[in-house]
Design a protein around this motif. Structure first.
Motif, short mmCIF file in Angstrom:
data_model
loop_
_atom_site.label_atom_id
_atom_site.label_comp_id
_atom_site.label_asym_id
_atom_site.label_seq_id
_atom_site.Cartn_x
_atom_site.Cartn_y
_atom_site.Cartn_z
N LYS A 266 94.13 54.97 -29.45
CA LYS A 266 94.02 54.31 -28.32
C LYS A 266 94.03 55.36 -27.28
CE LYS A 266 94.46 51.82 -24.74
NZ LYS A 266 93.59 52.15 -23.19
N LEU A 267 95.46 56.09 -27.31
CA LEU A 267 95.40 56.97 -26.04
C LEU A 267 94.57 58.17 -26.28
CD1 LEU A 267 99.41 57.14 -26.19
CD2 LEU A 267 98.11 55.70 -24.44
N ALA A 268 94.02 58.79 -27.44
CA ALA A 268 92.88 59.78 -27.48
C ALA A 268 91.67 59.33 -26.87
CB ALA A 268 93.03 60.22 -28.67
N THR A 269 91.42 58.13 -27.28
CA THR A 269 90.06 57.65 -26.93
C THR A 269 89.88 57.09 -25.64
OG1 THR A 269 90.08 55.57 -28.01
CG2 THR A 269 89.47 57.36 -29.47
N GLY A 270 90.67 56.33 -25.17
CA GLY A 270 90.59 55.54 -23.74
C GLY A 270 89.95 54.31 -24.02
N ALA A 271 89.67 53.96 -25.33
CA ALA A 271 88.91 52.62 -25.43
C ALA A 271 89.94 51.57 -25.16
CB ALA A 271 88.83 52.64 -27.02
N PRO A 272 89.42 50.25 -24.90
CA PRO A 272 90.20 48.99 -24.54
C PRO A 272 91.15 48.81 -26.11
CG PRO A 272 88.06 48.64 -23.94
CD PRO A 272 87.93 50.06 -24.79
N TRP A 273 92.14 48.15 -25.61
CA TRP A 273 93.12 47.66 -27.05
C TRP A 273 92.33 46.80 -27.96
CZ3 TRP A 273 97.46 50.01 -28.17
CH2 TRP A 273 98.22 50.68 -27.09
N ARG A 274 91.32 46.01 -27.26
CA ARG A 274 90.93 44.92 -28.42
C ARG A 274 89.59 46.08 -29.21
NH1 ARG A 274 90.87 39.55 -26.98
NH2 ARG A 274 92.07 39.17 -25.05
N ASP A 275 89.42 47.09 -28.78
CA ASP A 275 88.38 47.85 -29.57
C ASP A 275 89.17 48.73 -30.73
OD1 ASP A 275 86.46 46.63 -28.17
OD2 ASP A 275 86.13 48.54 -27.04
N LEU A 276 90.54 48.58 -30.74
CA LEU A 276 91.27 49.31 -31.88
C LEU A 276 90.51 48.98 -33.15
CD1 LEU A 276 93.95 51.04 -31.73
CD2 LEU A 276 95.08 48.64 -32.70
N PRO A 277 90.40 49.83 -33.98
CA PRO A 277 89.83 49.95 -35.42
C PRO A 277 90.73 49.06 -36.48
CG PRO A 277 89.56 52.11 -34.78
CD PRO A 277 90.36 51.52 -33.71
N GLU A 278 90.30 47.99 -37.16
CA GLU A 278 91.10 47.33 -37.92
C GLU A 278 92.11 47.95 -38.75
OE1 GLU A 278 88.69 44.69 -40.16
OE2 GLU A 278 87.77 44.01 -38.44
N ARG A 279 91.74 49.18 -39.12
CA ARG A 279 92.78 49.83 -40.00
C ARG A 279 94.02 50.06 -39.49
NH1 ARG A 279 88.94 54.07 -38.44
NH2 ARG A 279 89.69 55.39 -37.12
N TYR A 280 94.03 50.21 -38.05
CA TYR A 280 95.48 50.08 -37.52
C TYR A 280 96.22 48.74 -37.25
CZ TYR A 280 93.72 54.93 -36.40
OH TYR A 280 93.33 56.00 -36.41
N GLY A 281 95.51 47.64 -37.61
CA GLY A 281 96.16 46.18 -37.77
C GLY A 281 95.71 45.55 -36.43
N ASN A 282 96.25 44.41 -36.24
CA ASN A 282 95.91 43.72 -35.07
C ASN A 282 96.14 44.38 -33.67
OD1 ASN A 282 96.57 41.54 -32.80
ND2 ASN A 282 95.76 40.34 -34.38
N TRP A 283 95.21 44.32 -33.05
CA TRP A 283 95.30 45.30 -31.70
C TRP A 283 96.40 44.67 -30.90
CZ3 TRP A 283 95.23 43.10 -26.83
CH2 TRP A 283 94.70 41.66 -26.65
N LYS A 284 96.77 43.14 -30.96
CA LYS A 284 97.96 42.73 -30.24
C LYS A 284 99.24 43.21 -30.55
CE LYS A 284 97.79 38.75 -28.21
NZ LYS A 284 97.61 37.36 -28.16
#
Length: 95
Positions: A45-63
């Motif tokens: 998230k920090l490297a890409t600057g993408a919104p939290w909701r766009d976190l890839p599923e492989r990292y688990g639930n964004w919340k």
């Protein structure tokens, strides 16, 4: 963590250094998502600057990842990690 280490994720060597510095599991019952998976999500998230909701599923639930990020930022976990790495790297002549 078996498998391929993706860009922006912790190497095995880095994980060995910081795992002992992370908070323990909560005292109350419940399932606790793996710290390494969550930390890799935070790094993504920090490297890409993408919104939290766009976190890839492989990292688990964004919340879950966001809440752990928020908790560790507030309780000084990230500050402790940075201080540990700086002290260690200075002692071996890397800084």
């Amino acid at each position: 963590m078996a498998g391929v280490i993706r860009r922006h994720e912790l190497t095995d060597a880095a994980w060995v250094r910081i795992e002992p510095l992370l908070p323990g599991h909560p005292r109350q019952g419940g399932w606790w998502v793996d710290h390494r998976m969550v930390l890799n999500g935070i790094l993504w998230k920090l490297a890409t600057g993408a919104p939290w909701r766009d976190l890839p599923e492989r990292y688990g639930n964004w919340k879950t990842v966001y809440e752990r990020y928020r908790r560790w930022a507030a309780d000084g976990t990230f500050d402790s990690l940075l201080e540990h790495v700086q002290v260690h790297d200075d002692s071996v002549g890397r800084i």
